[in-house]
Design an enzyme around this catalytic site. Sequence first.
Site, PDB file in Angstrom:
ATOM      1  N   HIS A 186       7.488   6.122   3.198  1.00  0.00           N
ATOM      2  CA  HIS A 186       8.419   6.320   2.087  1.00  0.00           C
ATOM      3  C   HIS A 186       9.842   6.060   2.578  1.00  0.00           C
ATOM      4  CE1 HIS A 186       9.839   7.748  -1.729  1.00  0.00           C
ATOM      5  NE2 HIS A 186      10.712   8.494  -1.092  1.00  0.00           N
ATOM      6  N   MET A 233       2.229   1.230  -4.960  1.00  0.00           N
ATOM      7  CA  MET A 233       3.038   2.008  -5.883  1.00  0.00           C
ATOM      8  C   MET A 233       2.222   2.760  -6.939  1.00  0.00           C
ATOM      9  SD  MET A 233       5.806   1.525  -4.319  1.00  0.00           S
ATOM     10  CE  MET A 233       7.219   2.034  -5.292  1.00  0.00           C
ATOM     11  N   ILE A 239      -0.141   6.307  -7.731  1.00  0.00           N
ATOM     12  CA  ILE A 239      -0.506   7.627  -7.222  1.00  0.00           C
ATOM     13  C   ILE A 239      -1.988   7.596  -6.885  1.00  0.00           C
ATOM     14  CG2 ILE A 239      -0.800  10.041  -7.899  1.00  0.00           C
ATOM     15  CD1 ILE A 239       1.799   9.648  -9.576  1.00  0.00           C
ATOM     16  N   VAL A 240      -2.325   8.080  -5.708  1.00  0.00           N
ATOM     17  CA  VAL A 240      -3.732   8.109  -5.295  1.00  0.00           C
ATOM     18  C   VAL A 240      -4.401   9.286  -6.008  1.00  0.00           C
ATOM     19  CG1 VAL A 240      -5.293   8.356  -3.343  1.00  0.00           C
ATOM     20  CG2 VAL A 240      -3.177   7.022  -3.102  1.00  0.00           C
ATOM     21  N   SER A 243       6.393  -6.736   3.069  1.00  0.00           N
ATOM     22  CA  SER A 243       7.048  -6.962   4.370  1.00  0.00           C
ATOM     23  C   SER A 243       6.547  -5.973   5.417  1.00  0.00           C
ATOM     24  CB  SER A 243       8.576  -6.922   4.243  1.00  0.00           C
ATOM     25  OG  SER A 243       9.026  -5.651   3.868  1.00  0.00           O
ATOM     26  N   ASN A 301       1.082   7.128   4.327  1.00  0.00           N
ATOM     27  CA  ASN A 301       2.012   6.396   3.460  1.00  0.00           C
ATOM     28  C   ASN A 301       3.386   6.357   4.122  1.00  0.00           C
ATOM     29  OD1 ASN A 301       2.999   5.206   0.973  1.00  0.00           O
ATOM     30  ND2 ASN A 301       3.972   7.172   0.539  1.00  0.00           N
TER      31      ASN A 301
HETATM   32  C1  GAR Z   1       8.893   0.044   1.233  1.00  0.00           C
HETATM   33  O1  GAR Z   1      10.268   0.292   1.395  1.00  0.00           O
HETATM   34  C2  GAR Z   1       8.122   1.327   1.095  1.00  0.00           C
HETATM   35  O2  GAR Z   1       8.645   2.369   1.868  1.00  0.00           O
HETATM   36  C3  GAR Z   1       8.276   1.614  -0.372  1.00  0.00           C
HETATM   37  O3  GAR Z   1       8.103   0.371  -0.978  1.00  0.00           O
HETATM   38  C4  GAR Z   1       8.637  -0.648  -0.124  1.00  0.00           C
HETATM   39  C5  GAR Z   1       7.645  -1.765  -0.032  1.00  0.00           C
HETATM   40  O4  GAR Z   1       8.196  -2.865   0.630  1.00  0.00           O
HETATM   41  N1  GAR Z   1       7.343   2.612  -0.830  1.00  0.00           N
HETATM   42  C6  GAR Z   1       7.640   3.571  -1.720  1.00  0.00           C
HETATM   43  O5  GAR Z   1       8.711   3.647  -2.302  1.00  0.00           O
HETATM   44  C7  GAR Z   1       6.536   4.573  -1.965  1.00  0.00           C
HETATM   45  N2  GAR Z   1       7.017   5.696  -2.714  1.00  0.00           N
HETATM   46  P1  GAR Z   1       7.263  -3.996   1.221  1.00  0.00           P
HETATM   47  O6  GAR Z   1       6.241  -4.347   0.128  1.00  0.00           O
HETATM   48  O7  GAR Z   1       8.163  -5.163   1.506  1.00  0.00           O
HETATM   49  O8  GAR Z   1       6.590  -3.450   2.447  1.00  0.00           O
END
Ligand code: GAR
Length: 186
Positions: free
Chosen positions: A103, A84, A86-87, A14, A101
Site C-alpha cells: 500500500h 484494486m 477487496i479480497v 510496475s 499486499n
Molecule cells: C501501487 O502504488 C500500489 O501500492 C497501489 O497501486 C499501485 C499499483 O502500481 N495499491 C493500492 O493503492 C492498494 N490499496 P503498479 O500497478 O504500477 O504496481
Amino acid sequence: MTKRIAVFASGNGSNFQVIAEQFPVAFVFSDHRDAYVLERAKSLGVPSYAFELKEFDNKAAYEAAIVDLLEEHEIDLVVLAGYMKIVASTLLAKYEGRMINIHPAYLPEFPGAHGIEDAWAAGVAESGVTIHWVDSGVDSGQIIRQERVPRLEGDTIDSFEERIHAMEYRLYPEVLESLGVKRHQE
Ligand code: GAR
C-alpha cells in the site's frame, strides 16, 4: 524449497515488473483483460491470466476461479501489487496467512484506493509505504514492513508519487526475500 508466488495486479504493473525481474513468478493474474501488466508479463515471459468479476454470477464464483488457478499452480504466497479489489471470503478462506499486499501510504494512515493522492491532499510532511498481510478489511491486516517517505520542499504530486513508488520497488523484493522467496538463480 523456494516459495511459489503469483502476483495480482489490476493495471500498470510496475511493481509486478520489479518483482518478476528479481524472482520467479509462477503467473500474474489481472482482473482487467486490457491491463498493461499483461503486456509486461508477455515481455518478461511470465504466464498470465485475466478475467473480470462481471463475467461471473457473483464474487464468490469469480474468486473460486482464482482459487482454482492458485491451486493448479501450487502457489504458496499470493502477492497483491496494485490489485484494486477487496479480497472476499472465498479467496481469504483458502489464502489468509498466505497473501500479502503493498500500500502506498504509512498504514493505518490513508487506506483505500488513493493513498498517495489522499496523503498529498492532507498536506502531510511525510507519508510512506506499507506491506501487510491481507485480511477482510481494507488495507487493515497485520503489518510486515513499513517505511516513511518524506514530502520534500518543491515536491509536486508527481515527484512525491515517484519517490513513493521507488520505495515500493525497494521494499517489496526485500520483504519477499524475508518471507523465503528465492531470487532468480544466477
Ligand atoms: C501501487 O502504488 C500500489 O501500492 C497501489 O497501486 C499501485 C499499483 O502500481 N495499491 C493500492 O493503492 C492498494 N490499496 P503498479 O500497478 O504500477 O504496481
